[in-house]
Design a protein around this motif. Structure first.
Motif, PDB file in Angstrom:
ATOM      1  N   LYS A  53       0.880  -1.171   0.000  1.00  0.00           N
ATOM      2  CA  LYS A  53       0.000   0.000   0.000  1.00  0.00           C
ATOM      3  C   LYS A  53       0.916   1.219   0.000  1.00  0.00           C
ATOM      4  O   LYS A  53       1.727   1.368   0.913  1.00  0.00           O
ATOM      5  CB  LYS A  53      -0.895   0.002   1.243  1.00  0.00           C
ATOM      6  N   PRO A  54       0.844   2.082  -1.008  1.00  0.00           N
ATOM      7  CA  PRO A  54       1.756   3.218  -1.076  1.00  0.00           C
ATOM      8  C   PRO A  54       1.650   4.104   0.173  1.00  0.00           C
ATOM      9  O   PRO A  54       0.565   4.339   0.691  1.00  0.00           O
ATOM     10  CB  PRO A  54       1.286   3.976  -2.318  1.00  0.00           C
ATOM     11  N   GLY A  55       2.794   4.549   0.652  1.00  0.00           N
ATOM     12  CA  GLY A  55       2.814   5.435   1.807  1.00  0.00           C
ATOM     13  C   GLY A  55       4.152   5.388   2.521  1.00  0.00           C
ATOM     14  O   GLY A  55       5.122   4.813   2.040  1.00  0.00           O
ATOM     15  N   ILE A  56       4.172   5.995   3.690  1.00  0.00           N
ATOM     16  CA  ILE A  56       5.364   6.032   4.531  1.00  0.00           C
ATOM     17  C   ILE A  56       5.029   5.300   5.823  1.00  0.00           C
ATOM     18  O   ILE A  56       4.053   5.622   6.503  1.00  0.00           O
ATOM     19  CB  ILE A  56       5.796   7.479   4.820  1.00  0.00           C
ATOM     20  N   TYR A  57       5.845   4.316   6.169  1.00  0.00           N
ATOM     21  CA  TYR A  57       5.602   3.479   7.345  1.00  0.00           C
ATOM     22  C   TYR A  57       6.811   3.557   8.265  1.00  0.00           C
ATOM     23  O   TYR A  57       7.948   3.585   7.812  1.00  0.00           O
ATOM     24  CB  TYR A  57       5.335   2.035   6.915  1.00  0.00           C
ATOM     25  N   THR A  58       6.551   3.597   9.571  1.00  0.00           N
ATOM     26  CA  THR A  58       7.629   3.739  10.543  1.00  0.00           C
ATOM     27  C   THR A  58       7.654   2.563  11.494  1.00  0.00           C
ATOM     28  O   THR A  58       6.654   1.885  11.712  1.00  0.00           O
ATOM     29  CB  THR A  58       7.485   5.040  11.359  1.00  0.00           C
ATOM     30  N   SER A  59       8.818   2.377  12.057  1.00  0.00           N
ATOM     31  CA  SER A  59       9.025   1.375  13.083  1.00  0.00           C
ATOM     32  C   SER A  59       9.973   1.987  14.110  1.00  0.00           C
ATOM     33  O   SER A  59      10.971   2.614  13.754  1.00  0.00           O
ATOM     34  CB  SER A  59       9.643   0.126  12.461  1.00  0.00           C
ATOM     35  N   SER A  60       9.660   1.821  15.371  1.00  0.00           N
ATOM     36  CA  SER A  60      10.479   2.423  16.431  1.00  0.00           C
ATOM     37  C   SER A  60      11.603   1.479  16.845  1.00  0.00           C
ATOM     38  O   SER A  60      11.432   0.263  16.894  1.00  0.00           O
ATOM     39  CB  SER A  60       9.619   2.740  17.651  1.00  0.00           C
ATOM     40  N   ILE A  61      12.735   2.079  17.154  1.00  0.00           N
ATOM     41  CA  ILE A  61      13.899   1.345  17.649  1.00  0.00           C
ATOM     42  C   ILE A  61      14.289   1.971  18.976  1.00  0.00           C
ATOM     43  O   ILE A  61      14.401   3.185  19.088  1.00  0.00           O
ATOM     44  CB  ILE A  61      15.081   1.439  16.665  1.00  0.00           C
ATOM     45  N   GLU A  62      14.492   1.123  19.973  1.00  0.00           N
ATOM     46  CA  GLU A  62      14.919   1.624  21.284  1.00  0.00           C
ATOM     47  C   GLU A  62      16.251   0.982  21.649  1.00  0.00           C
ATOM     48  O   GLU A  62      16.373  -0.240  21.708  1.00  0.00           O
ATOM     49  CB  GLU A  62      13.876   1.305  22.357  1.00  0.00           C
ATOM     50  N   LEU A  63      17.241   1.831  21.898  1.00  0.00           N
ATOM     51  CA  LEU A  63      18.569   1.385  22.300  1.00  0.00           C
ATOM     52  C   LEU A  63      18.996   2.190  23.525  1.00  0.00           C
ATOM     53  O   LEU A  63      19.134   3.408  23.448  1.00  0.00           O
ATOM     54  CB  LEU A  63      19.582   1.590  21.167  1.00  0.00           C
ATOM     55  N   ASN A  64      19.204   1.528  24.639  1.00  0.00           N
ATOM     56  CA  ASN A  64      19.637   2.180  25.881  1.00  0.00           C
ATOM     57  C   ASN A  64      18.784   3.398  26.216  1.00  0.00           C
ATOM     58  O   ASN A  64      19.288   4.501  26.403  1.00  0.00           O
ATOM     59  CB  ASN A  64      21.110   2.589  25.800  1.00  0.00           C
ATOM     60  N   SER A  65      17.512   3.245  26.267  1.00  0.00           N
ATOM     61  CA  SER A  65      16.545   4.299  26.604  1.00  0.00           C
ATOM     62  C   SER A  65      16.497   5.432  25.579  1.00  0.00           C
ATOM     63  O   SER A  65      15.947   6.482  25.857  1.00  0.00           O
ATOM     64  CB  SER A  65      16.831   4.884  27.992  1.00  0.00           C
ATOM     65  N   ASN A  66      17.106   5.244  24.435  1.00  0.00           N
ATOM     66  CA  ASN A  66      17.034   6.215  23.342  1.00  0.00           C
ATOM     67  C   ASN A  66      16.119   5.634  22.269  1.00  0.00           C
ATOM     68  O   ASN A  66      16.373   4.549  21.754  1.00  0.00           O
ATOM     69  CB  ASN A  66      18.416   6.486  22.741  1.00  0.00           C
ATOM     70  N   THR A  67      15.076   6.357  21.946  1.00  0.00           N
ATOM     71  CA  THR A  67      14.122   5.887  20.949  1.00  0.00           C
ATOM     72  C   THR A  67      14.200   6.767  19.711  1.00  0.00           C
ATOM     73  O   THR A  67      14.252   7.985  19.806  1.00  0.00           O
ATOM     74  CB  THR A  67      12.686   5.929  21.513  1.00  0.00           C
ATOM     75  N   PHE A  68      14.248   6.115  18.567  1.00  0.00           N
ATOM     76  CA  PHE A  68      14.201   6.816  17.293  1.00  0.00           C
ATOM     77  C   PHE A  68      13.434   5.938  16.311  1.00  0.00           C
ATOM     78  O   PHE A  68      13.138   4.781  16.595  1.00  0.00           O
ATOM     79  CB  PHE A  68      15.606   7.178  16.778  1.00  0.00           C
TER      80      PHE A  68
END
Length: 145
Positions: A53-68
């Motif tokens: 489905k065309p679009g922008i999809y995100t997934s969160s990454i958490e490393l040592n209490s830092n989320t991006f």
């Protein structure tokens, strides 16, 4: 000579008219064949429907209490862009292999349009695996079921 010999006289005007009508009949036949002949659809039985489905999809990454976030943009058939968003300078300094690993993975994904058989350097193995899991999560959201 025999008595059964017949001579046929053709007028040039009639021959030309007959040739023109035959040519028009052939052209009409070709046009009718293409108009009403076999229809080829874009999504026939041999081709698959849209992959994403065309679009922008995100997934969160958490490393040592830092989320991006990792952001994957897709159109109906292709993965267009993979990038890190909300990556602070401190997180970038703490994990310096994050961006080079993403560049290596994304270039391979763009060329193959698959997450299979990706190669990554040994010094970026775990970073690449974290990014690959995030890319898989984002693409699962984008899949067209």
């Amino acid at each position: 000579m025999s008595a059964k010999t017949k001579i046929i006289v053709l007028h040039m005007k009639e021959v030309i008219y007959t040739g023109i009508f035959l040519l028009l009949a052939v052209i009409l036949g070709i046009v009718l064949f293409f108009m009403f002949g076999p229809v080829q659809r874009q999504h026939s039985a041999g081709t698959s429907p849209d992959r994403y489905k065309p679009g922008i999809y995100t997934s969160s990454i958490e490393l040592n209490s830092n989320t991006f976030d990792l952001e994957v943009s897709v159109d109906a058939e292709k993965i267009r862009n993979i990038r890190l968003v909300n990556l602070s300078e401190s997180t970038s300094a703490m994990f310096p292999l994050m961006e080079p690993a993403l560049e290596s993975l994304s270039s391979q994904i763009y060329s193959s349009q698959s997450l299979e058989n990706l190669k990554y350097p040994q010094d970026q193995k775990y970073t690449s695996l974290v990014l690959l899991n995030a890319i898989e999560d984002a693409l699962k959201k984008a899949e067209n079921n």
